[in-house]
Write an enzyme that holds these catalytic residues in place. Structure first.
Site, PDB file in Angstrom:
ATOM      1  N   GLY A  88      49.972  -9.025  -0.738  1.00 47.92           N
ATOM      2  CA  GLY A  88      50.199  -9.166  -2.052  1.00 47.92           C
ATOM      3  C   GLY A  88      50.325  -8.008  -2.982  1.00 47.92           C
TER       4      GLY A  88
ATOM      5  CG  LEU B 161      53.336 -14.146   4.743  1.00 48.12           C
ATOM      6  CD1 LEU B 161      54.537 -13.984   5.582  1.00 48.12           C
ATOM      7  CD2 LEU B 161      52.867 -12.870   4.153  1.00 48.12           C
TER       8      LEU B 161
ATOM      9  CG  ASN C   6      53.265 -14.818  -5.196  1.00 42.81           C
ATOM     10  OD1 ASN C   6      54.502 -15.403  -5.439  1.00 42.81           O
ATOM     11  ND2 ASN C   6      52.700 -14.181  -6.260  1.00 42.81           N
TER      12      ASN C   6
ATOM     13  CB  SER D  30      41.051 -12.645 -13.680  1.00 46.39           C
ATOM     14  OG  SER D  30      41.785 -12.252 -14.945  1.00 46.39           O
TER      15      SER D  30
ATOM     16  CE1 TYR E 220      44.219 -16.546 -11.365  1.00 46.58           C
ATOM     17  CE2 TYR E 220      44.038 -15.794 -13.751  1.00 46.58           C
ATOM     18  CZ  TYR E 220      44.008 -15.595 -12.256  1.00 46.58           C
ATOM     19  OH  TYR E 220      43.767 -14.399 -11.817  1.00 46.58           O
TER      20      TYR E 220
ATOM     21  CE  LYS F 100      41.293 -15.365  -9.505  1.00 45.61           C
ATOM     22  NZ  LYS F 100      41.211 -14.675  -8.093  1.00 45.61           N
TER      23      LYS F 100
ATOM     24  CG  ASN G 248      46.726  -7.086 -18.776  1.00 47.53           C
ATOM     25  OD1 ASN G 248      45.523  -7.220 -19.080  1.00 47.53           O
ATOM     26  ND2 ASN G 248      47.654  -7.690 -19.148  1.00 47.53           N
TER      27      ASN G 248
ATOM     28  CG  LEU H 240      54.962  -6.429 -21.251  1.00 48.16           C
ATOM     29  CD1 LEU H 240      56.110  -7.132 -22.016  1.00 48.16           C
ATOM     30  CD2 LEU H 240      53.897  -5.585 -21.931  1.00 48.16           C
TER      31      LEU H 240
ATOM     32  N   GLY I 208      47.881 -19.636 -25.968  1.00 50.83           N
ATOM     33  CA  GLY I 208      46.803 -18.982 -25.166  1.00 50.83           C
ATOM     34  C   GLY I 208      46.661 -17.337 -25.365  1.00 50.83           C
TER      35      GLY I 208
HETATM   36  P1  NAD Z   1      49.756 -11.778  -5.318  1.00 48.69           P
HETATM   37  O1  NAD Z   1      50.166 -13.086  -5.457  1.00 48.69           O
HETATM   38  O2  NAD Z   1      50.555 -10.796  -5.265  1.00 48.69           O
HETATM   39  O3  NAD Z   1      48.656 -11.813  -4.060  1.00 48.69           O
HETATM   40  C1  NAD Z   1      47.840 -12.891  -3.564  1.00 48.69           C
HETATM   41  C2  NAD Z   1      48.212 -13.075  -1.981  1.00 48.69           C
HETATM   42  O4  NAD Z   1      47.463 -14.095  -1.651  1.00 48.69           O
HETATM   43  C3  NAD Z   1      49.645 -13.486  -1.741  1.00 48.69           C
HETATM   44  O5  NAD Z   1      50.046 -12.294  -0.863  1.00 48.69           O
HETATM   45  C4  NAD Z   1      49.608 -14.912  -1.444  1.00 48.69           C
HETATM   46  O6  NAD Z   1      50.536 -15.047  -0.282  1.00 48.69           O
HETATM   47  C5  NAD Z   1      48.041 -15.015  -0.784  1.00 48.69           C
HETATM   48  N1  NAD Z   1      47.649 -16.271  -0.832  1.00 48.69           N
HETATM   49  C6  NAD Z   1      47.606 -17.176  -1.707  1.00 48.69           C
HETATM   50  N2  NAD Z   1      46.963 -18.181  -1.571  1.00 48.69           N
HETATM   51  C7  NAD Z   1      46.633 -18.100  -0.098  1.00 48.69           C
HETATM   52  C8  NAD Z   1      45.861 -18.999   0.747  1.00 48.69           C
HETATM   53  N3  NAD Z   1      45.440 -20.187   0.520  1.00 48.69           N
HETATM   54  N4  NAD Z   1      45.742 -18.453   1.979  1.00 48.69           N
HETATM   55  C9  NAD Z   1      46.201 -16.992   2.314  1.00 48.69           C
HETATM   56  N5  NAD Z   1      46.810 -16.479   1.491  1.00 48.69           N
HETATM   57  C10 NAD Z   1      47.137 -16.821   0.399  1.00 48.69           C
HETATM   58  O7  NAD Z   1      48.780 -11.567  -6.641  1.00 48.69           O
HETATM   59  P2  NAD Z   1      47.920 -10.117  -6.785  1.00 48.69           P
HETATM   60  O8  NAD Z   1      48.510  -9.786  -8.151  1.00 48.69           O
HETATM   61  O9  NAD Z   1      47.894  -9.239  -5.770  1.00 48.69           O
HETATM   62  O10 NAD Z   1      46.435 -10.844  -7.001  1.00 48.69           O
HETATM   63  C11 NAD Z   1      45.598 -10.547  -6.280  1.00 48.69           C
HETATM   64  C12 NAD Z   1      43.885 -11.374  -6.739  1.00 48.69           C
HETATM   65  O11 NAD Z   1      43.725 -10.725  -7.892  1.00 48.69           O
HETATM   66  C13 NAD Z   1      44.543 -12.876  -6.987  1.00 48.69           C
HETATM   67  O12 NAD Z   1      43.036 -13.448  -6.653  1.00 48.69           O
HETATM   68  C14 NAD Z   1      44.289 -12.858  -8.537  1.00 48.69           C
HETATM   69  O13 NAD Z   1      44.140 -14.130  -9.215  1.00 48.69           O
HETATM   70  C15 NAD Z   1      43.740 -11.627  -8.964  1.00 48.69           C
HETATM   71  N6  NAD Z   1      44.061 -10.853 -10.245  1.00 48.69           N
HETATM   72  C16 NAD Z   1      45.433 -10.591 -10.410  1.00 48.69           C
HETATM   73  C17 NAD Z   1      45.685 -10.195 -11.606  1.00 48.69           C
HETATM   74  C18 NAD Z   1      47.009  -9.754 -12.024  1.00 48.69           C
HETATM   75  O14 NAD Z   1      47.250  -9.534 -13.203  1.00 48.69           O
HETATM   76  N7  NAD Z   1      47.757  -9.520 -10.720  1.00 48.69           N
HETATM   77  C19 NAD Z   1      44.682  -9.950 -12.618  1.00 48.69           C
HETATM   78  C20 NAD Z   1      43.407 -10.552 -12.424  1.00 48.69           C
HETATM   79  C21 NAD Z   1      43.124 -11.125 -11.044  1.00 48.69           C
HETATM   80  N1  UFG Z   2      54.446 -10.576 -23.194  1.00 48.92           N
HETATM   81  C1  UFG Z   2      55.667 -10.478 -23.823  1.00 48.92           C
HETATM   82  N2  UFG Z   2      56.638 -10.941 -23.157  1.00 48.92           N
HETATM   83  C2  UFG Z   2      56.805 -11.174 -21.901  1.00 48.92           C
HETATM   84  C3  UFG Z   2      55.594 -11.207 -21.333  1.00 48.92           C
HETATM   85  C4  UFG Z   2      54.280 -10.752 -21.786  1.00 48.92           C
HETATM   86  O1  UFG Z   2      55.695 -10.338 -24.868  1.00 48.92           O
HETATM   87  O2  UFG Z   2      57.947 -11.651 -21.433  1.00 48.92           O
HETATM   88  C5  UFG Z   2      53.213 -10.000 -23.909  1.00 48.92           C
HETATM   89  C6  UFG Z   2      51.973 -11.243 -23.758  1.00 48.92           C
HETATM   90  O3  UFG Z   2      52.042 -12.027 -25.098  1.00 48.92           O
HETATM   91  C7  UFG Z   2      50.869 -10.255 -24.011  1.00 48.92           C
HETATM   92  C8  UFG Z   2      51.298  -8.822 -23.220  1.00 48.92           C
HETATM   93  O4  UFG Z   2      52.563  -8.936 -23.031  1.00 48.92           O
HETATM   94  O5  UFG Z   2      50.553  -9.652 -25.323  1.00 48.92           O
HETATM   95  C9  UFG Z   2      50.621  -8.884 -21.632  1.00 48.92           C
HETATM   96  O6  UFG Z   2      51.105 -10.156 -21.152  1.00 48.92           O
HETATM   97  P1  UFG Z   2      50.748 -10.311 -19.523  1.00 48.92           P
HETATM   98  O7  UFG Z   2      51.406 -11.867 -19.324  1.00 48.92           O
HETATM   99  O8  UFG Z   2      51.452  -9.235 -18.893  1.00 48.92           O
HETATM  100  O9  UFG Z   2      49.215 -10.246 -19.302  1.00 48.92           O
HETATM  101  P2  UFG Z   2      48.129 -11.254 -19.985  1.00 48.92           P
HETATM  102  O10 UFG Z   2      47.247 -10.279 -20.600  1.00 48.92           O
HETATM  103  O11 UFG Z   2      48.688 -12.353 -20.727  1.00 48.92           O
HETATM  104  O12 UFG Z   2      47.535 -11.693 -18.549  1.00 48.92           O
HETATM  105  C10 UFG Z   2      47.292 -10.927 -17.562  1.00 48.92           C
HETATM  106  C11 UFG Z   2      47.423 -11.998 -16.411  1.00 48.92           C
HETATM  107  C12 UFG Z   2      46.203 -12.879 -15.901  1.00 48.92           C
HETATM  108  C13 UFG Z   2      44.998 -12.100 -16.114  1.00 48.92           C
HETATM  109  C14 UFG Z   2      45.108 -11.428 -17.312  1.00 48.92           C
HETATM  110  C15 UFG Z   2      43.813 -10.500 -17.463  1.00 48.92           C
HETATM  111  O13 UFG Z   2      48.616 -12.787 -16.243  1.00 48.92           O
HETATM  112  O14 UFG Z   2      46.279 -13.686 -15.120  1.00 48.92           O
HETATM  113  O15 UFG Z   2      46.228 -10.594 -17.277  1.00 48.92           O
HETATM  114  O16 UFG Z   2      43.651  -9.867 -16.415  1.00 48.92           O
HETATM  115  F1  UFG Z   2      43.862 -12.895 -16.044  1.00 48.92           F
END
Ligand code: NAD
Ligand code: UFG
Length: 339
Positions: free
Chosen positions: A13, A36, A38, A127, A151, A155, A181, A202, A296
């Site tokens: 990922g 895979l 996502n 997160s 979600y 966590k 983020n 975003l 939210g």
């Molecule tokens: P991502 O979706 O790109 O990566 C997650 C990976 O896990 C993917 O490759 C997916 O195929 C794999 N996966 C999901 N469920 C699985 C399962 N049951 N078995 C095996 N593989 C599985 O997401 P990311 O942005 O790289 O996020 C990684 C981690 O960080 C996640 O746990 C997510 O919740 C956490 N996180 C992400 C963000 C963000 O904004 N990207 C913020 C805070 C926390």
């Molecule tokens: N936003 C827009 N337009 C869009 C998308 C987002 O205006 O099309 C704004 C949102 O309202 C927010 C900012 O951009 O003000 C950031 O939004 P994101 O969706 O990129 O990020 P969030 O802070 O809402 O949430 C993200 C992840 C969550 C994680 C959180 C904290 O989606 O999973 O950051 O790590 F938990």
């Protein structure tokens, strides 16, 4: 240089693939388990291309307990980094059981397999969403946890599970990393964020507008109590985040117990600031309309990163300009992602 082997769940990922690069560069051997759901296997081919090193890839689900135990009996991993999970906030409200099953049961299976095979060093992807509505800013790790969506609750359940496990067995060594983020991409432009559907976040949305895949950005509300009325977040370059994991792993080699750490930059940028920075970095227009607030969403969220600086000797290094330039390089070199 180390020769330690690390198991990375969800390593194909977005954050996982960048962390694989940093682990390989630091001399670790890497085994990835990913279903895979996502991501694409190509991300790991690109990781190999960037580093010139091989990744062992197992296409499997972390819900497969037997497979996990077999894998951990066969290999002595120096550490496990657990990224595998589902992460779409909106989807988690529509399909909560899918999220509890994948994120909570999946983590439980992983921990059971680790315990059964004597693996006790883990980094968990948590997160900033576990904090819920900020009562005070910047958000410190001691801020109350009160997630406002399924979600975020998955966590927090896993965090609690880890704290209970550590209380029962002080030999465990765990880092709970709360990401703010993540944005940006590797400098090579070879790996980056590749959302399956319409991006919720975003920066992937902004970059798809800039590259012509989408018409315009919808700004979710411009009437927040922020300097320009749009939401403020703590955006962190994914390479800084990945390096934070390598530092956390190094810290876990020297200690047991639980480290709970924010990974952010400590500074917030608004939607409009990010949009403008992206226009500058890409030389493309990012047209927008202002829509209603998204359910939210909070006005402002940013981290206090004092503890991660002290515990890991780590600080985010990349600027907002680099975050935008690197996102653009990835997006313009890979207009449709890995496909
Ligand atoms: P991502 O979706 O790109 O990566 C997650 C990976 O896990 C993917 O490759 C997916 O195929 C794999 N996966 C999901 N469920 C699985 C399962 N049951 N078995 C095996 N593989 C599985 O997401 P990311 O942005 O790289 O996020 C990684 C981690 O960080 C996640 O746990 C997510 O919740 C956490 N996180 C992400 C963000 C963000 O904004 N990207 C913020 C805070 C926390
Ligand atoms: N936003 C827009 N337009 C869009 C998308 C987002 O205006 O099309 C704004 C949102 O309202 C927010 C900012 O951009 O003000 C950031 O939004 P994101 O969706 O990129 O990020 P969030 O802070 O809402 O949430 C993200 C992840 C969550 C994680 C959180 C904290 O989606 O999973 O950051 O790590 F938990």
């Amino acid at each position: 240089m180390t020769d330690t082997s690390v198991l990375v769940t969800g390593g194909a990922g977005y954050i996982g693939s960048h962390t694989c690069v940093e682990l390989l560069n630091a001399g670790y051997r890497v085994t990835v388990i990913d279903n895979l759901s996502n991501s694409s296997k190509r991300s790991l081919e690109r990781v190999e291309q960037i580093t010139g090193k091989a990744v062992e890839f197992i296409e499997a689900d972390i819900l497969d307990a037997e497979l996990l135990v077999g894998l951990m009996k066969k290999n002595a991993f120096g550490g496990v980094i657990h990224f595998a999970g589902l992460k779409a906030v909106g989807e988690s409200a529509q399909h909560p059981l899918k999220y509890y099953d994948n994120n909570v049961t999946g983590s439980l299976r992983l921990l059971q397999a680790m315990q059964e095979t004597g693996h006790k060093r883990l980094i968990f992807s948590s997160s900033a969403t576990v904090y819920g509505l900020p009562k005070a800013l910047p958000l410190t790790e001691d801020h109350q946890t009160n997630p406002i969506n399924p979600y975020g609750r998955t966590k927090l359940v896993v965090e609690d599970m880890l704290r209970d496990l550590m209380a029962s067995d002080p030999a465990w060594s765990v880092a709970i990393l709360r990401y703010f983020n993540p944005v940006g991409a590797h400098k090579s432009g070879l790996i980056g964020e590749d959302p399956n559907d319409t991006p919720n976040n975003l920066m992937p949305y902004v970059s798809q507008v800039a590259v012509g895949r989408r018409e315009k950005l919808t700004v979710h509300g411009d009437d927040f109590e922020t300097p320009d009325g749009t939401g403020v977040r703590d955006y962190i370059h994914v390479v800084d985040l990945a390096r934070g994991h390598v530092r956390a792993l190094e810290a876990l080699f020297k200690r047991t117990g639980c480290l709970t750490l924010n990974l952010g930059t400590g500074r917030g940028y608004s939607v409009m600031e990010m949009r403008e920075a992206f226009e500058k970095a890409s030389g493309r227009d990012v047209p927008f309309v202002v829509g209603p607030r998204r359910a939210g969403d909070v006005a402002t969220s940013y981290a206090d990163c004092t503890r991660s600086a002290e515990e890991l000797n780590w600080r985010a290094q990349h600027t907002i300009e680099e975050m935008c330039a690197d996102t653009w390089r990835w997006q313009s070199m890979n207009k449709t992602g890995f496909d």
